[in-house]
Design a protein around this motif. Structure first.
Motif, PDB file in Angstrom:
ATOM      1  N   GLN A  53     -12.421  63.414 -73.440  1.00  0.00           N
ATOM      2  CA  GLN A  53     -12.868  63.933 -74.734  1.00  0.00           C
ATOM      3  C   GLN A  53     -12.266  63.122 -75.883  1.00  0.00           C
ATOM      4  O   GLN A  53     -12.960  62.797 -76.846  1.00  0.00           O
ATOM      5  N   LEU A  54     -10.978  62.825 -75.768  1.00  0.00           N
ATOM      6  CA  LEU A  54     -10.331  62.030 -76.806  1.00  0.00           C
ATOM      7  C   LEU A  54     -10.960  60.639 -76.884  1.00  0.00           C
ATOM      8  O   LEU A  54     -11.183  60.119 -77.983  1.00  0.00           O
ATOM      9  N   GLU A  55     -11.259  60.061 -75.743  1.00  0.00           N
ATOM     10  CA  GLU A  55     -11.868  58.730 -75.720  1.00  0.00           C
ATOM     11  C   GLU A  55     -13.234  58.751 -76.410  1.00  0.00           C
ATOM     12  O   GLU A  55     -13.556  57.861 -77.195  1.00  0.00           O
ATOM     13  N   ARG A  56     -14.037  59.801 -76.133  1.00  0.00           N
ATOM     14  CA  ARG A  56     -15.345  59.928 -76.802  1.00  0.00           C
ATOM     15  C   ARG A  56     -15.184  60.072 -78.306  1.00  0.00           C
ATOM     16  O   ARG A  56     -16.035  59.633 -79.077  1.00  0.00           O
ATOM     17  N   ALA A  57     -14.085  60.678 -78.736  1.00  0.00           N
ATOM     18  CA  ALA A  57     -13.820  60.847 -80.171  1.00  0.00           C
ATOM     19  C   ALA A  57     -13.182  59.609 -80.783  1.00  0.00           C
ATOM     20  O   ALA A  57     -13.004  59.530 -81.999  1.00  0.00           O
ATOM     21  N   GLY A  58     -12.821  58.648 -79.923  1.00  0.00           N
ATOM     22  CA  GLY A  58     -12.203  57.423 -80.419  1.00  0.00           C
ATOM     23  C   GLY A  58     -10.735  57.584 -80.785  1.00  0.00           C
ATOM     24  O   GLY A  58     -10.225  56.893 -81.664  1.00  0.00           O
ATOM     25  N   ILE A  59     -10.050  58.511 -80.092  1.00  0.00           N
ATOM     26  CA  ILE A  59      -8.642  58.796 -80.387  1.00  0.00           C
ATOM     27  C   ILE A  59      -7.797  58.499 -79.158  1.00  0.00           C
ATOM     28  O   ILE A  59      -8.098  58.960 -78.057  1.00  0.00           O
ATOM     29  N   ASP A  60      -6.745  57.731 -79.327  1.00  0.00           N
ATOM     30  CA  ASP A  60      -5.749  57.552 -78.272  1.00  0.00           C
ATOM     31  C   ASP A  60      -4.772  58.716 -78.357  1.00  0.00           C
ATOM     32  O   ASP A  60      -4.427  59.169 -79.453  1.00  0.00           O
ATOM     33  N   ARG A  61      -4.305  59.175 -77.230  1.00  0.00           N
ATOM     34  CA  ARG A  61      -3.394  60.326 -77.210  1.00  0.00           C
ATOM     35  C   ARG A  61      -2.158  60.087 -78.084  1.00  0.00           C
ATOM     36  O   ARG A  61      -1.697  60.993 -78.770  1.00  0.00           O
ATOM     37  N   ASN A  62      -1.653  58.855 -78.117  1.00  0.00           N
ATOM     38  CA  ASN A  62      -0.454  58.578 -78.918  1.00  0.00           C
ATOM     39  C   ASN A  62      -0.751  58.551 -80.418  1.00  0.00           C
ATOM     40  O   ASN A  62       0.162  58.486 -81.232  1.00  0.00           O
ATOM     41  N   GLN A  63      -2.030  58.605 -80.797  1.00  0.00           N
ATOM     42  CA  GLN A  63      -2.404  58.624 -82.215  1.00  0.00           C
ATOM     43  C   GLN A  63      -2.732  60.028 -82.727  1.00  0.00           C
ATOM     44  O   GLN A  63      -3.139  60.189 -83.872  1.00  0.00           O
ATOM     45  N   ILE A  64      -2.534  61.037 -81.892  1.00  0.00           N
ATOM     46  CA  ILE A  64      -2.885  62.406 -82.274  1.00  0.00           C
ATOM     47  C   ILE A  64      -2.196  62.854 -83.568  1.00  0.00           C
ATOM     48  O   ILE A  64      -2.861  63.407 -84.446  1.00  0.00           O
ATOM     49  N   PRO A  65      -0.891  62.622 -83.753  1.00  0.00           N
ATOM     50  CA  PRO A  65      -0.274  63.073 -85.008  1.00  0.00           C
ATOM     51  C   PRO A  65      -0.948  62.476 -86.254  1.00  0.00           C
ATOM     52  O   PRO A  65      -1.207  63.189 -87.230  1.00  0.00           O
ATOM     53  N   GLN A  66      -1.245  61.187 -86.218  1.00  0.00           N
ATOM     54  CA  GLN A  66      -1.883  60.547 -87.375  1.00  0.00           C
ATOM     55  C   GLN A  66      -3.297  61.083 -87.585  1.00  0.00           C
ATOM     56  O   GLN A  66      -3.717  61.322 -88.718  1.00  0.00           O
ATOM     57  N   HIS A  67      -4.049  61.268 -86.496  1.00  0.00           N
ATOM     58  CA  HIS A  67      -5.412  61.786 -86.618  1.00  0.00           C
ATOM     59  C   HIS A  67      -5.403  63.226 -87.122  1.00  0.00           C
ATOM     60  O   HIS A  67      -6.242  63.600 -87.944  1.00  0.00           O
ATOM     61  N   ALA A  68      -4.482  64.035 -86.633  1.00  0.00           N
ATOM     62  CA  ALA A  68      -4.397  65.430 -87.078  1.00  0.00           C
ATOM     63  C   ALA A  68      -4.130  65.491 -88.578  1.00  0.00           C
ATOM     64  O   ALA A  68      -4.787  66.243 -89.303  1.00  0.00           O
ATOM     65  N   GLN A  69      -3.205  64.677 -89.045  1.00  0.00           N
ATOM     66  CA  GLN A  69      -2.900  64.667 -90.473  1.00  0.00           C
ATOM     67  C   GLN A  69      -4.111  64.216 -91.281  1.00  0.00           C
ATOM     68  O   GLN A  69      -4.453  64.808 -92.297  1.00  0.00           O
ATOM     69  N   ALA A  70      -4.782  63.168 -90.818  1.00  0.00           N
ATOM     70  CA  ALA A  70      -5.955  62.667 -91.535  1.00  0.00           C
ATOM     71  C   ALA A  70      -7.069  63.704 -91.559  1.00  0.00           C
ATOM     72  O   ALA A  70      -7.721  63.902 -92.594  1.00  0.00           O
ATOM     73  N   LEU A  71      -7.297  64.377 -90.430  1.00  0.00           N
ATOM     74  CA  LEU A  71      -8.357  65.380 -90.377  1.00  0.00           C
ATOM     75  C   LEU A  71      -8.100  66.543 -91.327  1.00  0.00           C
ATOM     76  O   LEU A  71      -9.026  67.111 -91.898  1.00  0.00           O
ATOM     77  N   VAL A  72      -6.844  66.891 -91.524  1.00  0.00           N
ATOM     78  CA  VAL A  72      -6.505  68.024 -92.392  1.00  0.00           C
ATOM     79  C   VAL A  72      -6.441  67.607 -93.864  1.00  0.00           C
ATOM     80  O   VAL A  72      -6.911  68.327 -94.736  1.00  0.00           O
ATOM     81  N   THR A  73      -5.885  66.444 -94.136  1.00  0.00           N
ATOM     82  CA  THR A  73      -5.595  66.101 -95.541  1.00  0.00           C
ATOM     83  C   THR A  73      -6.655  65.251 -96.225  1.00  0.00           C
ATOM     84  O   THR A  73      -6.721  65.246 -97.451  1.00  0.00           O
ATOM     85  N   GLU A  74      -7.478  64.531 -95.466  1.00  0.00           N
ATOM     86  CA  GLU A  74      -8.483  63.691 -96.108  1.00  0.00           C
ATOM     87  C   GLU A  74      -9.777  64.468 -96.276  1.00  0.00           C
ATOM     88  O   GLU A  74     -10.135  65.289 -95.437  1.00  0.00           O
ATOM     89  N   GLU A  75     -10.471  64.191 -97.368  1.00  0.00           N
ATOM     90  CA  GLU A  75     -11.730  64.893 -97.631  1.00  0.00           C
ATOM     91  C   GLU A  75     -12.815  64.403 -96.702  1.00  0.00           C
ATOM     92  O   GLU A  75     -12.927  63.222 -96.415  1.00  0.00           O
ATOM     93  N   TYR A  76     -13.621  65.345 -96.254  1.00  0.00           N
ATOM     94  CA  TYR A  76     -14.735  65.052 -95.363  1.00  0.00           C
ATOM     95  C   TYR A  76     -16.011  65.037 -96.185  1.00  0.00           C
ATOM     96  O   TYR A  76     -16.312  66.000 -96.892  1.00  0.00           O
ATOM     97  N   ASP A  77     -16.786  63.968 -96.105  1.00  0.00           N
ATOM     98  CA  ASP A  77     -17.982  63.860 -96.938  1.00  0.00           C
ATOM     99  C   ASP A  77     -19.261  64.143 -96.179  1.00  0.00           C
ATOM    100  O   ASP A  77     -20.352  63.842 -96.643  1.00  0.00           O
ATOM    101  N   GLY A  78     -19.163  64.745 -95.020  1.00  0.00           N
ATOM    102  CA  GLY A  78     -20.348  65.099 -94.247  1.00  0.00           C
ATOM    103  C   GLY A  78     -20.777  63.993 -93.318  1.00  0.00           C
ATOM    104  O   GLY A  78     -20.189  62.946 -93.240  1.00  0.00           O
ATOM    105  N   LEU A  79     -21.853  64.267 -92.610  1.00  0.00           N
ATOM    106  CA  LEU A  79     -22.376  63.286 -91.650  1.00  0.00           C
ATOM    107  C   LEU A  79     -23.366  62.352 -92.291  1.00  0.00           C
ATOM    108  O   LEU A  79     -24.045  62.621 -93.179  1.00  0.00           O
TER     109      LEU A  79
END
Length: 89
Positions: A63-89
């Motif tokens: 699942q992480l691979e399909r999302a383009g996330i390495d397991r060791n990058q989870i902290p950075q991705h979590a922070q980005a997903l919460v703090t950066e604005e999402y502009d839609g698809l």
């Protein structure tokens, strides 16, 4: 004797108003409330980041691979997903 004009303030005979006396107190309370609000906002953001990390950690490697996330990058991705604005698809 001239009648006193009503100006909606309490004053001492020498002209020192209650508003002048309480302004520093209310200013300090406003500053303290702003700091408490800021601390609460940071706390909520940190809780959201922790929750996002938990969700990402619970995903399979596939699942992480399909999302383009390495397991060791989870902290950075979590922070980005919460703090950066999402502009839609």
């Amino acid at each position: 004797n001239r009648p006193m004009k009503y100006d909606n303030t309490l004053s001492a005979p020498h002209g020192f108003s209650l508003r002048d006396a309480t302004a520093p107190v209310f200013g300090a309370l406003g500053t303290a409330a702003g700091k408490v609000g800021s601390l609460l906002a940071r706390g909520v953001t940190q809780m959201q980041i922790s929750r996002m990390q938990s969700v990402l950690n619970s995903m399979s490697d596939a699942q992480l691979e399909r999302a383009g996330i390495d397991r060791n990058q989870i902290p950075q991705h979590a922070q980005a997903l919460v703090t950066e604005e999402y502009d839609g698809l």
